[in-house]
Design a protein around this motif. Sequence first.
Motif, PDB file in Angstrom:
ATOM      1  N   LEU A 195      -6.876  12.450  -3.422  1.00 59.19           N
ATOM      2  CA  LEU A 195      -5.848  12.438  -2.391  1.00 59.19           C
ATOM      3  C   LEU A 195      -5.813  11.089  -1.686  1.00 59.19           C
ATOM      4  O   LEU A 195      -6.854  10.495  -1.393  1.00 59.19           O
ATOM      5  N   GLY A 196      -4.608  10.597  -1.415  1.00 57.13           N
ATOM      6  CA  GLY A 196      -4.429   9.350  -0.683  1.00 57.13           C
ATOM      7  C   GLY A 196      -3.061   9.338  -0.047  1.00 57.13           C
ATOM      8  O   GLY A 196      -2.406  10.376   0.099  1.00 57.13           O
ATOM      9  N   THR A 197      -2.588   8.162   0.316  1.00 57.29           N
ATOM     10  CA  THR A 197      -1.251   8.004   0.884  1.00 57.29           C
ATOM     11  C   THR A 197      -0.577   6.802   0.239  1.00 57.29           C
ATOM     12  O   THR A 197      -1.228   5.952  -0.371  1.00 57.29           O
ATOM     13  N   ALA A 198       0.740   6.741   0.390  1.00 56.93           N
ATOM     14  CA  ALA A 198       1.502   5.623  -0.178  1.00 56.93           C
ATOM     15  C   ALA A 198       2.666   5.268   0.730  1.00 56.93           C
ATOM     16  O   ALA A 198       3.262   6.131   1.372  1.00 56.93           O
TER      17      ALA A 198
ATOM     18  N   ILE B 270       5.842   7.022   4.891  1.00 62.08           N
ATOM     19  CA  ILE B 270       4.513   7.200   4.305  1.00 62.08           C
ATOM     20  C   ILE B 270       4.435   8.623   3.779  1.00 62.08           C
ATOM     21  O   ILE B 270       4.908   9.564   4.430  1.00 62.08           O
ATOM     22  N   VAL B 271       3.893   8.783   2.578  1.00 70.81           N
ATOM     23  CA  VAL B 271       3.810  10.113   1.974  1.00 70.81           C
ATOM     24  C   VAL B 271       2.399  10.350   1.449  1.00 70.81           C
ATOM     25  O   VAL B 271       1.701   9.414   1.035  1.00 70.81           O
ATOM     26  N   PRO B 272       1.954  11.617   1.454  1.00 68.21           N
ATOM     27  CA  PRO B 272       0.683  11.951   0.818  1.00 68.21           C
ATOM     28  C   PRO B 272       0.854  11.943  -0.699  1.00 68.21           C
ATOM     29  O   PRO B 272       1.899  12.350  -1.212  1.00 68.21           O
ATOM     30  N   VAL B 273      -0.152  11.470  -1.403  1.00 71.24           N
ATOM     31  CA  VAL B 273      -0.079  11.400  -2.861  1.00 71.24           C
ATOM     32  C   VAL B 273      -1.383  11.883  -3.476  1.00 71.24           C
ATOM     33  O   VAL B 273      -2.439  11.886  -2.840  1.00 71.24           O
ATOM     34  N   GLN B 274      -1.286  12.284  -4.725  1.00 72.42           N
ATOM     35  CA  GLN B 274      -2.442  12.422  -5.584  1.00 72.42           C
ATOM     36  C   GLN B 274      -2.409  11.244  -6.549  1.00 72.42           C
ATOM     37  O   GLN B 274      -1.349  10.884  -7.057  1.00 72.42           O
ATOM     38  N   PHE B 275      -3.558  10.634  -6.802  1.00 64.79           N
ATOM     39  CA  PHE B 275      -3.594   9.494  -7.710  1.00 64.79           C
ATOM     40  C   PHE B 275      -4.879   9.521  -8.520  1.00 64.79           C
ATOM     41  O   PHE B 275      -5.862  10.155  -8.150  1.00 64.79           O
ATOM     42  N   ARG B 276      -4.848   8.807  -9.641  1.00 69.18           N
ATOM     43  CA  ARG B 276      -6.035   8.694 -10.482  1.00 69.18           C
ATOM     44  C   ARG B 276      -5.945   7.436 -11.327  1.00 69.18           C
ATOM     45  O   ARG B 276      -4.854   6.960 -11.658  1.00 69.18           O
TER      46      ARG B 276
END
Length: 262
Positions: free
Chosen positions: A36-39, A153-159
């Motif tokens: 989980l992060g933000t973008a 700004i939005v919450p994101v899932q990243f990998r």
Amino acid sequence: MVRSLPLFLLLLLLLSGAGIGGGVRLGNGGYEDWRLGTATYVKEFQSHPLNDGGGACGYGDLDIFRYGRYTAGLSAALFGRGGACGGCYELRCVNDIRGCLRASPTVVVTATDFCPANMGLADEAGGWCNFPREHLELSEAAFLRVAKAKASIVPVQFRRVSCDRAGGMRFTITGSAHFLQVLITNVAADGEVAAVKVKGSRTGWIPMGRNWGQNWQCDADLRGQPLSFEVTGGRGRTVTAYSVAPADWMFAQTFEGKQFVE
């Protein structure tokens, strides 16, 4: 009574579990777990390293060096003092009905810049890259693949994912009579460079140090010698590219060498 999941949500879960939706296999044959992060994003008409060819990774013109429009600046928690430069990230917008696009599509971006902290501002009001937040500052083109332009700004899932690159690694040589510097770009597999050595026809292998971003340097005059490079990626794999540059190479020239292969 057990309620059935909506069809679109069931499909999304199935795709996520299968690693589908833009994911690329890592060098170890698997997929990195989602985090989980933000973008946020930078508008294309603004003067910013993501758009004007600069950036903390030192790549210069992102189109010339084949990184195109889908790029990102990383917060300090991800940037690793330049070690993350060239790495690829798959991300999707989640948990924001007003900001995310429907069905949570994914986009793969290349890390080309650093997003500095702004400790004078709260995390959600401009201090998005404050440590220890894991934040990606996307190019506008990349952001609009996963979220709406009106979102700030939005919450994101990243990998982390493997990088799909056409052609070989590229070596842009600069320096002077007193030192040699090389910018390494278009790196496949994990996309990162952890260590570099250079060899002239009259020398052994000389370790190079990271000057900044993906610019590597050693204090040697190697003019008039063909150059070979040994490049170690972020996951420990090493590729040796022999005779990348001929003996009559000149500063500011770019040469193509061997590539990491999955």
